[in-house]
Design a protein around this motif. Structure first.
Motif, mmCIF file in Angstrom:
data_model
loop_
_atom_site.group_PDB
_atom_site.id
_atom_site.type_symbol
_atom_site.label_atom_id
_atom_site.label_comp_id
_atom_site.label_asym_id
_atom_site.label_seq_id
_atom_site.Cartn_x
_atom_site.Cartn_y
_atom_site.Cartn_z
ATOM 1 N N LEU A 10 -41.318 45.820 18.070
ATOM 2 C CA LEU A 10 -41.099 44.414 17.708
ATOM 3 C C LEU A 10 -41.883 43.549 18.681
ATOM 4 C CD1 LEU A 10 -37.232 44.430 17.041
ATOM 5 C CD2 LEU A 10 -39.105 45.174 15.541
ATOM 6 N N ILE A 11 -42.868 42.841 18.174
ATOM 7 C CA ILE A 11 -43.749 42.040 19.021
ATOM 8 C C ILE A 11 -43.237 40.599 19.100
ATOM 9 C CG2 ILE A 11 -46.111 41.220 19.348
ATOM 10 C CD1 ILE A 11 -47.044 43.580 17.654
ATOM 11 N N ARG A 12 -42.904 40.175 20.276
ATOM 12 C CA ARG A 12 -42.447 38.808 20.567
ATOM 13 C C ARG A 12 -41.379 38.312 19.583
ATOM 14 N NH1 ARG A 12 -47.808 38.989 20.855
ATOM 15 N NH2 ARG A 12 -48.092 37.869 18.886
ATOM 16 N N PRO A 13 -40.344 39.087 19.341
ATOM 17 C CA PRO A 13 -39.287 38.617 18.426
ATOM 18 C C PRO A 13 -38.626 37.374 18.998
ATOM 19 C CG PRO A 13 -38.554 40.554 19.633
ATOM 20 C CD PRO A 13 -40.010 40.389 19.954
ATOM 21 N N GLN A 14 -38.224 36.477 18.097
ATOM 22 C CA GLN A 14 -37.756 35.164 18.542
ATOM 23 C C GLN A 14 -36.244 35.051 18.614
ATOM 24 O OE1 GLN A 14 -39.993 33.227 15.423
ATOM 25 N NE2 GLN A 14 -41.450 32.393 16.894
ATOM 26 N N MET A 15 -35.533 35.699 17.748
ATOM 27 C CA MET A 15 -34.082 35.539 17.688
ATOM 28 C C MET A 15 -33.384 36.872 17.908
ATOM 29 S SD MET A 15 -33.712 32.943 14.454
ATOM 30 C CE MET A 15 -31.924 32.887 14.643
ATOM 31 N N GLY A 16 -32.371 36.845 18.772
ATOM 32 C CA GLY A 16 -31.609 38.054 19.025
ATOM 33 C C GLY A 16 -30.966 38.601 17.763
ATOM 34 N N GLU A 17 -30.517 37.702 16.883
ATOM 35 C CA GLU A 17 -29.886 38.148 15.646
ATOM 36 C C GLU A 17 -30.841 39.002 14.809
ATOM 37 O OE1 GLU A 17 -27.954 34.157 16.669
ATOM 38 O OE2 GLU A 17 -29.942 35.088 16.801
ATOM 39 N N ASN A 18 -32.111 38.624 14.796
ATOM 40 C CA ASN A 18 -33.091 39.393 14.020
ATOM 41 C C ASN A 18 -33.371 40.756 14.641
ATOM 42 O OD1 ASN A 18 -33.381 37.407 12.070
ATOM 43 N ND2 ASN A 18 -35.059 36.399 13.132
ATOM 44 N N ASP A 32 -34.390 55.456 15.629
ATOM 45 C CA ASP A 32 -33.705 54.906 16.810
ATOM 46 C C ASP A 32 -34.628 54.694 18.007
ATOM 47 O OD1 ASP A 32 -34.175 57.505 17.540
ATOM 48 O OD2 ASP A 32 -32.065 58.056 17.837
ATOM 49 N N ARG A 33 -35.939 54.679 17.764
ATOM 50 C CA ARG A 33 -36.889 54.447 18.856
ATOM 51 C C ARG A 33 -37.448 53.032 18.741
ATOM 52 N NH1 ARG A 33 -41.372 58.779 19.308
ATOM 53 N NH2 ARG A 33 -41.594 57.787 21.346
ATOM 54 N N MET A 34 -36.801 52.074 19.392
ATOM 55 C CA MET A 34 -37.214 50.674 19.360
ATOM 56 C C MET A 34 -37.871 50.289 20.681
ATOM 57 S SD MET A 34 -34.892 47.197 18.987
ATOM 58 C CE MET A 34 -34.622 47.281 17.218
ATOM 59 N N ARG A 35 -38.967 49.566 20.560
ATOM 60 C CA ARG A 35 -39.608 48.973 21.722
ATOM 61 C C ARG A 35 -39.756 47.478 21.479
ATOM 62 N NH1 ARG A 35 -44.232 53.623 23.185
ATOM 63 N NH2 ARG A 35 -42.692 55.321 23.404
ATOM 64 N N VAL A 36 -39.284 46.684 22.411
ATOM 65 C CA VAL A 36 -39.273 45.230 22.272
ATOM 66 C C VAL A 36 -40.293 44.642 23.239
ATOM 67 C CG1 VAL A 36 -37.839 43.162 22.293
ATOM 68 C CG2 VAL A 36 -36.815 45.377 21.711
ATOM 69 N N VAL A 37 -41.243 43.876 22.678
ATOM 70 C CA VAL A 37 -42.327 43.318 23.489
ATOM 71 C C VAL A 37 -42.121 41.817 23.672
ATOM 72 C CG1 VAL A 37 -44.819 42.967 23.659
ATOM 73 C CG2 VAL A 37 -43.917 45.066 22.617
ATOM 74 N N ALA A 38 -41.928 41.391 24.909
ATOM 75 C CA ALA A 38 -41.849 39.969 25.276
ATOM 76 C C ALA A 38 -40.954 39.155 24.347
ATOM 77 C CB ALA A 38 -43.256 39.370 25.316
ATOM 78 N N PRO A 39 -39.692 39.506 24.198
ATOM 79 C CA PRO A 39 -38.804 38.715 23.337
ATOM 80 C C PRO A 39 -38.635 37.304 23.883
ATOM 81 C CG PRO A 39 -37.545 40.278 24.651
ATOM 82 C CD PRO A 39 -38.981 40.614 24.871
ATOM 83 N N ARG A 40 -38.607 36.339 23.013
ATOM 84 C CA ARG A 40 -38.560 34.933 23.423
ATOM 85 C C ARG A 40 -37.367 34.608 24.298
ATOM 86 N NH1 ARG A 40 -37.259 30.606 18.909
ATOM 87 N NH2 ARG A 40 -35.216 31.580 19.274
ATOM 88 N N ASP A 41 -36.198 35.163 23.931
ATOM 89 C CA ASP A 41 -34.955 34.808 24.630
ATOM 90 C C ASP A 41 -34.539 35.840 25.666
ATOM 91 O OD1 ASP A 41 -34.892 32.543 23.056
ATOM 92 O OD2 ASP A 41 -33.627 33.465 21.530
#
Length: 245
Positions: A10-18, A32-41
């Motif tokens: 997930l690249i720069r996701p903006q909302m935690g709910e999403n 179940d292999r998630m990588r989160v890149v620079a989340p806004r919050d």
């Protein structure tokens, strides 16, 4: 860390709910292999945890990265999901074809990632430049935008289809054993005998055709053994009711 499934990036996701909804979509299909890149919050995100509801393990094991290059550094093939026309020259696949391709690559020992862009505007060209293949959903061109969780769900579904054998149709219930041909023939003979006694096959010139239509009707139906027993019982009860009169 599992290597037999794609990494969801997930690249720069903006909302935690999403993010939480994406985690649920992943876990629906065994990813179940998630990588989160620079989340806004920031990360971790309490709103993501609340939305994940039942898929918290995906978030618990999610990896956080400050930049995309680090998130996909160990991958050999990277898919970018986008509906926008892009200037970059790359192969474009449907989700179905992409996940079949991903399954084959993983089986051959490759490490695969599927990238999803931020909710507001999707991936930038700089993100897509790092992908090997573009994945585009054949959506309504007048409204091509999918939300993050929808897109993750769709890719997860196609991954499951590509890797799990599932019959297109099946019969479910407590008594689903299909009747054998001889059982259906016996049912046809029973009905034909009783209907003949009742004078159903009339006039005589049409009787043979009516008998054939009855047998053809029973042959067309996907009758279970329980269905056959019930239909025998229906006819027996109708005969008893007639005799009482």
């Amino acid at each position: 860390m599992r290597s037999d499934i794609p990494v969801t990036v997930l690249i720069r996701p903006q909302m935690g709910e999403n993010i939480g909804a994406a985690a649920r979509a992943m876990w629906n299909f065994g990813l179940d292999r998630m990588r989160v890149v620079a989340p806004r919050d920031g990360w971790p995100n309490p709103k993501a945890v609340a939305m994940a509801s039942g898929a918290g393990r995906v978030l618990d094991e999610a990896q956080h990265y400050d930049d995309l290059d680090a998130a996909i550094a160990d991958c050999t093939h990277v898919y970018a999901t986008t509906a926008r026309p892009r200037e970059l020259t790359k192969p474009v696949m449907t989700p179905e074809a992409a996940m079949r391709d991903a399954a084959a690559r993983i089986a051959a020992g490759e490490r695969v990632a599927v990238m999803f862009g931020p909710e507001r505007a999707g991936m930038e060209n700089a993100d897509i430049a790092r992908a090997t293949t573009i994945v585009t959903v054949p959506v309504n061109p007048e409204f091509p935008s999918l939300n993050l969780a929808q897109c993750v769900l769709l890719m997860g579904y196609e991954w499951r289809r590509a890797t799990e054998e599932a019959p297109e149709t099946r019969l479910e219930g407590q008594r689903t054993e299909l009747a054998e041909r001889q059982e259906i023939d016996a049912l046809g003979a029973h009905w034909e005998e009783r209907l003949d006694e009742a004078g159903f096959f009339y006039p005589e010139t049409k009787a043979e055709g009516m008998r054939q239509n009855l047998r053809s009707l029973l042959a067309r139906l996907p009758l279970t053994r329980a269905d056959v027993q019930m239909l025998h019982g229906v006819m027996r009860q109708m005969v008893r009711w007639k005799d009482r009169g």
